[in-house]
Design an enzyme around this catalytic site. Structure first.
Site, PDB file in Angstrom:
ATOM      1  N   SER A  91      58.652  12.756  78.279  1.00  0.00           N
ATOM      2  CA  SER A  91      58.558  11.306  78.493  1.00  0.00           C
ATOM      3  C   SER A  91      58.690  10.951  79.966  1.00  0.00           C
ATOM      4  CB  SER A  91      59.631  10.586  77.683  1.00  0.00           C
ATOM      5  OG  SER A  91      60.910  11.162  77.927  1.00  0.00           O
ATOM      6  N   LYS A 123      62.541  22.299  72.981  1.00  0.00           N
ATOM      7  CA  LYS A 123      61.919  21.474  71.934  1.00  0.00           C
ATOM      8  C   LYS A 123      60.415  21.636  72.011  1.00  0.00           C
ATOM      9  CE  LYS A 123      61.791  16.847  72.098  1.00  0.00           C
ATOM     10  NZ  LYS A 123      60.325  16.548  71.981  1.00  0.00           N
ATOM     11  N   GLU A 137      60.157  11.718  64.514  1.00  0.00           N
ATOM     12  CA  GLU A 137      59.794  10.479  65.197  1.00  0.00           C
ATOM     13  C   GLU A 137      58.844   9.617  64.374  1.00  0.00           C
ATOM     14  OE1 GLU A 137      58.011   8.882  69.492  1.00  0.00           O
ATOM     15  OE2 GLU A 137      58.438  11.015  69.197  1.00  0.00           O
TER      16      GLU A 137
END
Length: 263
Positions: free
Chosen positions: A46, A112, A180
């Protein structure tokens, strides 16, 4: 704080206690976040959007991720550190292993990786070599072009497939999950289906942990604010108090509230 490990998160899940996670990209915020008691920090790709100004995570490179992981590691005061493997850094098993090793050497405690059932081979290869893996399911931003935008996932038959995928990836060695933008009932079902800790972002109140992008929960979002985001600065008044308020809201089951969830 006593250092948080993967076993800590597993123990919290076993006791039915929630834990909090925030994204982090530098040493200063790393210190402040960990001092607030937040159990884990995610160096997310992000950063491509909130730091670099891109319109997606796709331009983020391994060098970017290694640099920011090093920064976060230097400021950390005991939180677990997870780091994202960016777009196509898992193109083949050899590339995946090399890139995961770079993140672990930079200070990550876990990597991740985004995807679906096909992640199983890579997760197995990593876990067999001592690399804890968090599998990111549901809305996977690296696949935004294939998904046709940032859309809720796991509705209808796709929800059952998501549950089966989580079980398959845990069997392959996944030590944790990020889930998510899925309906709350799917977030609950996945959490109950696996023994590994499940971290939700727009996945309802029943996941084991909750994560937000730091800039979002501080009210520094540029452009559209996602449904699952809450601005903790509004009432807290300063950054440290906002971090602590987020942590307590998650621990006490006050966040996410119904208005932050998908049906």
């Amino acid at each position: 704080m006593t250092p948080i490990t993967l076993n800590t998160l597993k123990a919290l899940k076993a006791k039915g206690e929630k834990f909090s996670v925030l994204t982090c990209y530098d040493a200063t915020f790393s210190t402040r976040i960990s001092q607030a008691g937040i159990e884990a920090m995610l160096i997310g790709d992000s950063l491509g959007m909130v730091l670099q100004g891109h319109d997606s995570t796709l331009p983020v490179t391994m060098d970017d991720m290694v640099y920011h992981t090093q920064c976060v590691s230097r400021g950390n005061q005991g939180s677990l550190i997870m780091a994202d493997l960016p777009f196509l850094s898992d193109a083949d098993i050899a590339t995946l292993l090399n890139n995961a090793a770079r993140l672990m050497r930079a200070g990550a405690h876990m990597v991740k990786i985004e995807g679906d059932h096909w992640l199983a081979e890579g997760i197995q290869a990593l876990s067999q070599r001592g690399v804890p893996v968090c599998a990111h399911l549901g809305l996977t931003p690296q696949m935004v072009n294939q998904l046709g935008g940032y859309r809720v996932q796991g509705r209808g038959e796709a929800g059952q497939l998501l549950i089966e995928t989580a079980k398959k990836l845990e069997a392959a060695g996944a030590s944790a999950f990020v889930l998510e933008c899925v309906p709350s009932e799917i977030g609950q079902a996945v959490t109950q289906a696996v023994s590994a800790p499940v971290i939700g972002i727009g996945a309802g109140p029943d996941t084991d942990g909750q994560v937000l992008v730091m800039h979002d929960m501080l009210g520094a979002t540029v452009g559209h604010t996602a449904k699952f985001v809450k601005n903790f600065m509004t009432e807290a008044g300063d950054i440290q108090a906002a971090f602590e308020a987020f942590h307590q809201a998650v621990k006490q089951g006050q966040f996410p509230a119904p208005e932050h969830c998908f049906k």
